[in-house]
Design a protein around this motif. Structure first.
Motif, PDB file in Angstrom:
ATOM      1  N   LEU A   1       0.838  -1.202   0.000  1.00 56.87           N
ATOM      2  CA  LEU A   1       0.000   0.000   0.000  1.00 56.87           C
ATOM      3  C   LEU A   1       0.868   1.245   0.000  1.00 56.87           C
ATOM      4  O   LEU A   1       0.530   2.266  -0.597  1.00 56.87           O
TER       5      LEU A   1
ATOM      6  N   ILE B   1      -0.928   4.977  -0.920  1.00 59.55           N
ATOM      7  CA  ILE B   1      -2.181   5.177  -0.206  1.00 59.55           C
ATOM      8  C   ILE B   1      -1.898   6.060   1.018  1.00 59.55           C
ATOM      9  O   ILE B   1      -0.887   5.876   1.689  1.00 59.55           O
ATOM     10  N   PRO B   2      -2.771   7.036   1.304  1.00 59.39           N
ATOM     11  CA  PRO B   2      -2.525   7.920   2.437  1.00 59.39           C
ATOM     12  C   PRO B   2      -2.317   7.163   3.750  1.00 59.39           C
ATOM     13  O   PRO B   2      -2.807   6.047   3.905  1.00 59.39           O
TER      14      PRO B   2
ATOM     15  N   ALA C   1      -0.942   0.872  -8.620  1.00 64.05           N
ATOM     16  CA  ALA C   1      -1.818   0.495  -7.512  1.00 64.05           C
ATOM     17  C   ALA C   1      -2.582  -0.767  -7.855  1.00 64.05           C
ATOM     18  O   ALA C   1      -2.739  -1.665  -7.026  1.00 64.05           O
TER      19      ALA C   1
ATOM     20  N   VAL D   1      -2.461  -4.039  -5.584  1.00 64.51           N
ATOM     21  CA  VAL D   1      -3.711  -4.519  -4.992  1.00 64.51           C
ATOM     22  C   VAL D   1      -4.015  -5.926  -5.477  1.00 64.51           C
ATOM     23  O   VAL D   1      -4.513  -6.758  -4.732  1.00 64.51           O
TER      24      VAL D   1
ATOM     25  N   ILE E   1      -2.289  -8.124  -3.270  1.00 63.20           N
ATOM     26  CA  ILE E   1      -2.985  -8.239  -1.982  1.00 63.20           C
ATOM     27  C   ILE E   1      -4.180  -9.171  -2.132  1.00 63.20           C
ATOM     28  O   ILE E   1      -4.437 -10.027  -1.278  1.00 63.20           O
TER      29      ILE E   1
END
Lengths: 512, 523
Positions: free
Chosen positions: B419, B424-425, B462, B466, B469
């Motif tokens: 991430l 990602i923040p 991303a 992802v 993931i």
């Protein structure tokens, strides 16, 4: 001002709740559910306290503010605060979360302890982010919540959803992320267009202070708007919603469609209109067109669906079209209607999704043709389904009617053609809701293979539905408390945008 | 042609003055490396690994401490103007030392074996030969990777502080040669490792030649290899030798862009990353990238900056190409190490966007990015070393399926790092991207265009992360894939990496402040 940091507490309580749920020993994993429910109820209490503390007569842009320096090098503060619009949405989220938790009580079998704990912990984390995203008064902080929110939703869909869950979760994430990253460019640009400094990302400092060429500001507006249009979702970037809604659990779908998607429309008010008044005017024709297309297109597609959840998702596309229409009509009536609609839509969607979810839990199918005659078996369920549907189609006396009427009235004052076409959406709404009800609930009593007819709504399910139906009735008959809350904020927004309502004489003239 | 014979050439040889305190960290590292070589020569084989595992991190920590305590107070352009110990150099050297500690701790992982698990017992033996078996049975171990990595760190420290082209070249070679060797020392899949090392070496040699040729042309143009002199020559030269400037700039930049793995000079990256022992890959990805970007910053900001209107658009094109190619090709990868390699290519592009903003904020942003990316990368590769099937690393993506079900902690940490790579923040990746992109947006239209490409490329990468993931969490586990229990050193390393990733995401103010304060060059 209130000395208690209510908004922060409303994030801390669910996060703590999530932590407690996550570390529960496997033996007492059943406690995850009551603990989660307790945390969300406590948050609701805090939300009510915030509502009480909120002064509707105040002149301040934001109330209940908290500002702390976070990353001064970037001009980022931890800035929280609410105006009437944000508070209304937060209260809605705080009401819907316990309702959803209760609805999700048996979504995960209690034997799968890890899975159960994760499910409820994710829901609570999501609640914290939802509060944060509406309460953030710092553009950067808003962006952080906006993006961070995707993660729990992604897992909620991807881990607990239906057969196509991974596809749906990925599609949801990519759409939102792509929109969000485009917004990031605008977020950065906004800072440099603003006054800068160590708190240069605070909305209060940016409002009316943006310095830049018309072209540059319009591009920034586009960056924000694209992200919000994906989120809202508007045609033509709505395609992720039906998949996400049908593959996720009903409770997740409620939080996703009912609350998270409001971030899109809320963002349009907070950032598109308030920060870029000129660009908003410039973009209005396009936005209004897209909104009207969304209204009609969503409704038409809803009529054609055979999957209940997809149908409800498409009704939302249609309803979001109304909300955007009201926002960009830039009249106080339209604005107030849109804001009220955001709240009402949250409840009516929740009603539809959850009751449909109860139905699916009994019969195991989302397909409308698999049903028929269920009102003879489960009369209470059928009744609540009808009420939720009627609210969705904006029956007078139920909440959505008030907001839809206000939106159309507000739009008509300025854009007559758009309002007339959008009004078609109401007719179509009657079609999709009543057709669905007819196909699912009416007809001869169905024959069940195992001979055992399903139970009607249980006590827990009745508790889930009760607050939603109460909200339909209360907001339908007496929307004043919410309107009082949002009206000052809407007026302030229009003042920033620099428009006044068309003269009432004109309105009454056209009404002859 | 007066410029060919600079007036500053001394009549007789003069010894340069050396500010020993300023260069003390480098001296400590070289001292530690030499002691490490002696340990290899004289210490009994059974104790070498243990000695090296203590010696190397302690050397690096000592260098770091001396840098923080003393060198910071002794900022100077020293060694006859060839080394600048200025705030930028100090920040980068400090970061480098910190990352190197983490990287070396990962190399120390034994998983219960005799020597480091990742390295072949005998680099010179033919893969699959009886000699190799004999070496394994005899308990041989290549503990010389530790002094080698110290030498590489030394080269990197020189690289980020080098203030003239000759020193820059020396740093380049000192950092590269040990890495070529280390790349070829993998214990498993040795042919792949040796192939990667050979490719890395050959292409690296080419790029060094490019760099050297460019340096010669720049010397011809400016009459000095000193970056400051080159800068001055660009602003004052009357135009006799202008024909040398642009080729010189282009060739030196090619040499440096090769090291960061920018497209079209990236083709070594996937092979070397995949072939190298995984801890070396992590070390290489984090530290080489940092050192090379440090050198690029200094060369472009101090040296050839005044001429940037001539070459900037070329580098802008490279930055855009790097982001797009890195992101798109990472989608098609099926090996986790190659995937991270292509993502490192994309990240090089993101960092270049920051470099090209040409402002003080950009220097700070780039340095922050390098720190954040380095820490996350080493930790990520450390986790790759732990995931095994039948004893060898399970680097094929299909083997990672369902890891989250079997090993929730390992998969969770890896997911967090992914991430961060995705930006990602609340992870370091987001703060870093913001730090690098914000100055670019401020710098004007070109910057905005690059940032738009950058965020779109981020969305693509991303997707890649992802998807991984998803694979770890949402699919059924593969039989036989396990995550080994890491030993104390690599646990510390991973913890540090994750901690940096978290802190730089949640409370980055002080690191940013540090990087921002350190973003000035000493001229």
């Amino acid at each position: 001002m209130n000395s208690l940091p209510l908004l922060t507490l409303m994030m801390v309580v669910p996060v703590l709740g999530a932590l407690v749920v996550a570390v529960l020993p496997a033996g007492s994993a059943r406690l995850a559910r009551p603990v989660a429910l307790g945390a969300s109820l406590l948050t609701l209490a805090l939300a009510v306290a915030a509502w009480v503390a909120f002064d509707t007569g105040s002149d301040a842009v934001f109330q209940l503010t908290e500002t702390h320096s976070w990353i001064p090098q970037f001009g980022v503060s931890y800035g929280l605060g609410v105006d009437g619009i944000a508070l209304a949405l937060i209260v809605m989220a705080a009401v819907l979360t316990p309702v959803c938790l209760l609805a999700a009580w048996n979504d995960v079998p209690a034997q799968e302890t890890g899975s159960l704990k994760r499910y409820f912990a994710l829901m609570l984390v999501l609640e914290a982010f939802m509060v944060g995203v509406f309460a953030a008064t710092d553009v950067f902080l808003f962006y952080v919540f906006f993006e961070a929110m995707l993660i729990p939703v992604y897992f909620l869909i991807g881990l607990y959803g239906g057969p196509q869950r991974q596809y749906a979760a990925m599609k949801f994430l990519l759409f939102s992320l792509a929109g969000g990253l485009v917004m990031l460019v605008s977020v950065i640009a906004v800072y440099f267009a603003g006054p800068g400094g160590s708190d240069g990302f605070l909305v209060q400092n940016l409002m009316g202070n943006l310095d830049g060429s018309t072209g540059a500001l319009r591009w920034m507006f586009v960056g924000f708007f694209v992200a919000f249009a994906v989120k809202a979702p508007m045609w033509p970037v709505h395609t992720w919603l039906p998949d996400a809604a049908t593959e996720s659990r009903p409770a997740t779908a409620v939080l996703l469609v009912g609350v998270l998607d409001k971030v899109g429309t809320y963002g349009m008010i907070r950032f598109c209109l308030q920060l870029f008044p000129e660009a908003s005017h410039w973009a209005t024709p396009v936005v209004i067109t897209l909104a009207v297309v969304s209204v009609v297109y969503g409704a038409l597609l809803a009529i054609g669906q055979t999957d209940m959840m997809r149908l409800i998702a498409f009704t939302s596309v249609s309803h979001f079209g109304f909300i955007v229409l009201g926002i960009f009509a830039m009249t106080s009536v339209g604005g107030a209607g849109s804001t009220l609609y955001m709240v009402n839509h949250g409840f009516s969607t929740a009603g539809l999704f959850l009751v449909a979810g109860f139905l699916v839990a009994r019969h195991g199918s989302k397909r409308i043709p698999d049903y028929g005659g269920w009102q003879r078996v489960t009369p209470v369920l059928a009744g609540t389904f009808l009420v939720a549907g009627l609210s969705s189609l904006a029956l007078p006396g139920l909440s959505s009617f008030v907001s839809e009427f206000l939106v159309l009235q507000g739009t008509f004052m300025r854009y007559k053609v758009a309002a007339v076409i959008a009004a078609l959406g109401i007719v179509l709404a009657a079609l999709y809701v009543l057709l669905m009800y007819q196909r699912v609930m009416t007809g001869p009593k169905p024959a069940f293979v195992d001979g055992e007819s399903p139970h009607d709504l249980s006590a827990r399910e009745r508790w889930v539905v009760a607050p939603i139906i109460v909200s339909f009735l209360v907001l339908g008959v007496f929307p004043k408390p919410v309107l009082d809350l949002v009206n000052p904020a809407v007026d302030k927004t229009l003042q920033i945008v620099g428009v006044t309502d068309p003269a009432p004489t004109e309105a009454s003239g056209s009404a002859q | 042609m007066p410029a060919l014979m600079p007036a500053a050439v001394p009549a007789a040889f003069e010894a340069v003055t050396v500010d020993y305190v300023a260069v003390l960290p480098m001296l400590i590292v070289v001292g530690g490396a030499l002691v490490g070589v002696l340990v290899e020569a004289f210490a009994p084989r059974a104790h070498r690994h243990t000695i090296q595992v203590w010696l190397t991190p302690l050397t690096l920590l000592a260098a770091l401490v001396s840098l923080v305590l003393w060198s910071r107070e002794h900022q100077a352009v020293t060694l006859g103007g060839s080394v600048a110990i200025d705030p930028v150099a100090l920040f980068l050297q400090g970061t480098l030392l910190g990352l190197a500690v983490i990287g070396v701790l990962v190399m120390a992982e034994r998983f219960g074996g005799v020597g480091s698990d990742a390295f072949t017992p005998m680099g010179a033996s033919t893969p699959g030969s009886s000699q190799e078996d004999a070496a394994t049975r005899a308990g041989y171990a290549t503990s010389e990777v530790f002094p080698l990595s110290l030498f590489a760190v030394l080269g990197m420290m020189v690289f980020v502080a080098a203030n003239d082209l000759i020193t820059l070249f020396v740093g380049l070679e000192v950092l590269s040669l040990p890495l070529y060797v280390m790349t070829g020392l993998a214990r498993r899949r040795r042919l792949l490792s040796q192939e990667g090392a050979l490719k890395y070496f050959l292409l690296g040699a080419f790029s060094s030649a490019f760099f050297l040729f460019g340096a010669a042309l720049l010397f011809g143009y400016a009459g000095s290899s000193d970056l400051k002199e080159i800068s001055r020559a660009i602003t004052t030269n009357s135009g006799d030798l202008d024909g040398l400037l642009l080729p010189g700039v282009v060739l030196t930049l090619v040499g440096l862009l090769f090291k960061v793995g920018a497209v079209p000079f990236h083709s070594w990256t996937p092979d070397a990353y995949q072939g190298a022992p995984t801890p070396v890959t992590g070390f290489m990805a984090a530290c080489t990238k940092l050192a090379a970007f440090g050198a690029i910053l200094r060369l472009t900001y101090v040296g050839i900056g005044p001429d940037r209107w001539d070459w900037q658009f070329g580098v802008v094109a490279i930055a855009i190409l790097t982001m797009v190619v890195g992101a798109v090709l990472s989608v098609t990868q099926t090996d986790v190490k190659r995937l991270l390699a292509y993502s490192s290519v994309a990240h090089a592009g993101f960092i270049l966007v920051g470099v090209l903003a040409f402002s003080q904020a950009a220097i700070g942003g780039v340095m922050f990015y390098l720190l954040a990316y380095g820490a996350a990368t080493i930790a990520a590769f450390a986790i790759v070393t732990m995931v095994r099937q039948d004893g060898s690393e399970a680097s094929h993506l299909s083997q990672w399926a369902g890891l989250g079900r079997r090993h929730p902690v390992v998969a969770g940490v890896f997911a967090f790092l992914l991430l961060a790579f995705a930006g990602i923040p609340l992870t370091s990746g987001f703060t870093a991207k913001f730090a690098a992109f914000a100055p670019a947006v401020q710098s004007g239209t070109t910057g905005v265009v690059m940032v738009v490409v950058g965020v779109l490329a981020s969305a693509v990468t991303a997707f890649v992360y992802v998807r991984l993931i998803v694979l770890m969490y949402f699919t059924d586990p593969v039989e036989g894939v396990v995550a080994l229990q890491p030993s104390v050193p690599s646990t510390i390393a991973i913890t540090l990496g994750v901690l940096v990733t978290l802190v730089a995401g949640v409370a980055p103010a002080w690191i940013l402040q540090l990087a921002g304060d350190a973003s000035t060059f000493l001229l």
